[in-house]
Design an enzyme around this catalytic site. Structure first.
Site, PDB file in Angstrom:
ATOM      1  N   HIS A 266       0.879  -1.187   0.000  1.00  0.00           N
ATOM      2  CA  HIS A 266       0.000   0.000   0.000  1.00  0.00           C
ATOM      3  C   HIS A 266       0.916   1.237   0.000  1.00  0.00           C
ATOM      4  O   HIS A 266       1.721   1.400  -0.908  1.00  0.00           O
ATOM      5  CB  HIS A 266      -0.915  -0.120   1.228  1.00  0.00           C
ATOM      6  CG  HIS A 266      -2.083   0.809   1.284  1.00  0.00           C
ATOM      7  ND1 HIS A 266      -2.460   1.637   0.261  1.00  0.00           N
ATOM      8  CD2 HIS A 266      -2.986   1.057   2.283  1.00  0.00           C
ATOM      9  CE1 HIS A 266      -3.528   2.334   0.616  1.00  0.00           C
ATOM     10  NE2 HIS A 266      -3.862   2.009   1.849  1.00  0.00           N
ATOM     11  N   HIS A 305      -2.506  -2.733  -9.480  1.00  0.00           N
ATOM     12  CA  HIS A 305      -3.474  -2.115  -8.574  1.00  0.00           C
ATOM     13  C   HIS A 305      -4.704  -2.995  -8.506  1.00  0.00           C
ATOM     14  O   HIS A 305      -5.085  -3.595  -9.507  1.00  0.00           O
ATOM     15  CB  HIS A 305      -3.864  -0.712  -9.086  1.00  0.00           C
ATOM     16  CG  HIS A 305      -4.460   0.147  -8.041  1.00  0.00           C
ATOM     17  ND1 HIS A 305      -5.788   0.072  -7.702  1.00  0.00           N
ATOM     18  CD2 HIS A 305      -3.908   1.084  -7.232  1.00  0.00           C
ATOM     19  CE1 HIS A 305      -6.022   0.945  -6.739  1.00  0.00           C
ATOM     20  NE2 HIS A 305      -4.908   1.567  -6.423  1.00  0.00           N
ATOM     21  N   ASP A 361       2.549   5.280  -6.955  1.00  0.00           N
ATOM     22  CA  ASP A 361       3.819   5.217  -6.226  1.00  0.00           C
ATOM     23  C   ASP A 361       5.037   5.073  -7.128  1.00  0.00           C
ATOM     24  O   ASP A 361       6.168   5.124  -6.646  1.00  0.00           O
ATOM     25  CB  ASP A 361       3.790   4.034  -5.238  1.00  0.00           C
ATOM     26  CG  ASP A 361       2.860   4.307  -4.072  1.00  0.00           C
ATOM     27  OD1 ASP A 361       2.910   5.425  -3.542  1.00  0.00           O
ATOM     28  OD2 ASP A 361       2.088   3.406  -3.702  1.00  0.00           O
TER      29      ASP A 361
END
Ligand code: CMC
Length: 427
Positions: A266, A305, A361
């Site tokens: 995460h 994801h 990210d």
């Protein structure tokens, strides 16, 4: 119009039930009517990781993972990132609307007026061992705020909820910056409420840059916070909703959410991406690294994801900001590795067939590093950006009459009842 129901036949018994369909969902509790014996518990759904379970009705954030769409309260993320400020977006998430000019001024001032942290919190931040991970410190700091503000237990009072929300938004950057400087043995820098939210954060961190690059960094930070501000029912938001459903105060709920965010799958992924790029070290090593990914020895961090099966719209904006920031701070060889890694992966059948694309990210760490942040603080920046979303979801939960304490079921596969053996009879 066709009938808005779902008919289910249980082939074990021939029993047929009809369940109402609302918003493409059926009420899970309706399945409990399906039983083989009258005293059976009844049918449940099995959904590890909640891949297909809606836990709430929400009006905050919309994600369409197949089409790569993200909207806060209906506004596309691309427009918010281009035109808005972080506190303006926080207002949007929390109250449902963008503030008019006078309201925005008042809102900014009310958050910035809360930017001082309690002396005892500053003292607590000094007690962590050298090398303590900033996420562990942040979790502790936010949990400690629960002890400083016991009035936060009045979770059914909407005025109180707002007070705690503004306090958290105001104090989080100061607590983070104070802990960071403490860790480096540098003096605490007081907040300057006259500055913008992100500019003040960089000021307290001691990372403002010179007059030329300072505004570029502050705007980049603000946009990165906007991109992280909410993402509907992800792991940390669900953790927060679970905790808050027991009527725990918002500091404890937020501390739990930050714990969930900490993991590398995460919010810890931004840190893991930078370490991965440094380990790859050179574009010539990319094919060998991707072979290791395909052999399942490592994951390609910053890729994939649960919801996006298309380019994460945030990743495209982050990539653009990375180039803007590097233009003023000087280049970073890791961006060349990241760009080539992305390009190679997106042409490889392993990633194409699984619909794995860069997520938010993938490029953020390169920007944070260029701004002067150490790698272990990257997940903390994610947490700071996500705070308004968590708080908006908390407010929505607390005013949702359909919500109850979170309490999933299980499929029990353990031992049936057996007698307790005396200690000398155990194997
Ligand atoms: N590298 C290699 N293979 C992957 C990756 C990856 N990053 N992500 C998914 N896969 C494979 C996975 O092995 C599986 O393959 P198979 O079906 O052959 O077993 C398939 O793709 C489906 O993956 P999954 O693990 O079932 O997907 P999930 O929805 O449970 O996990 C995820 C989503 C984000 C945890 C995962 O994609 C991942 O671990 N990515 C790397 C960590 C990361 O970048 N996390 C940040 C997420 S975005 C920011 C945030 O909101 O937290």
């Amino acid at each position: 119009m066709s009938k808005q129901t779902l008919t289910i036949t249980d082939n074990r018994t021939g029993q047929t039930i009809e369940l109402p369909i609302e918003h493409d969902t059926i009420p899970a509790i309706g399945l409990r009517q399906l039983k083989v014996q009258a005293d059976d518990f009844g049918m449940m759904v099995y959904d590890p990781g909640y891949t297909n379970t809606a836990s709430c009705k929400s009006r905050v954030t919309f994600v369409d993972g197949d089409r790569g769409i993200l909207r806060y309260r209906g506004y596309p993320i691309e427009q918010l990132a281009e035109k808005s400020s972080f506190l303006e977006v926080a207002h949007l998430l929390l109250f449902g609307e963008l503030p008019a000019a006078a309201m925005l001024t008042e809102w900014n001032a009310s958050v910035m007026a809360q930017s001082q942290i309690d002396r005892s919190l500053r003292e607590l931040l000094k007690t962590f061992p050298a090398g303590a991970h900033p996420m562990g410190i942040l979790i502790s700091a936010v949990a400690a705020m629960s002890t400083l503000y016991p009035d936060s237990k009045q979770v059914h009072d909407s005025g109180n909820r707002l007070r705690q929300t503004v306090r958290l938004l105001g104090q989080l950057p100061t607590a983070i910056a104070s802990a960071y400087r403490q860790r480096l043995g540098r003096p605490h820098i007081d907040p300057n409420p006259a500055l913008g939210y992100s500019e003040n954060f960089l000021h307290m961190m001691g990372l403002t840059g010179d007059a030329e690059i300072g505004p570029v960094l502050a705007r980049a930070m603000d946009v990165l916070f906007i991109l992280h501000a909410d993402h509907e029912q992800n792991c940390s938001t669900s953790a927060l909703r679970n905790i808050a459903s027991s009527e725990a105060d918002p500091y404890c709920a937020l501390a739990g959410a930050i714990g969930a965010l900490y993991g590398p799958l995460h919010g810890g992924a931004n840190e893991a991406v930078l370490r991965m790029l440094a380990e790859i070290g050179d574009t010539k090593n990319i094919p060998a690294f991707l072979d290791r990914v395909k052999n399942r020895e490592v994951r390609l961090m910053g890729f994939g994801h649960r919801v996006y099966k298309n380019y994460d719209p945030r990743a495209q904006i982050v990539k653009r900001i990375a180039y803007e920031v590097l233009e003023v701070t000087g280049s970073n060889p890791l961006i060349d590795i990241a760009v080539e890694l992305e390009g190679t992966a997106l042409e490889d059948d392993y990633f194409v067939s699984r619909r794995l694309y860069p997520n938010v990210d993938f490029y953020t760490g390169i920007i944070y590093q260029a701004m002067g942040f150490p790698v272990e603080i990257f997940p903390v920046l994610f947490a700071l950006g996500r705070a308004p979303g968590w708080l908006a979801q908390w407010m929505e939960l607390m005013s949702d009459a359909e919500q109850r304490i979170a309490r999933p079921r299980q499929i029990y596969l353990g031992e049936a009842e057996r007698p307790y053996p005396p200690i000398n009879e155990r194997g």
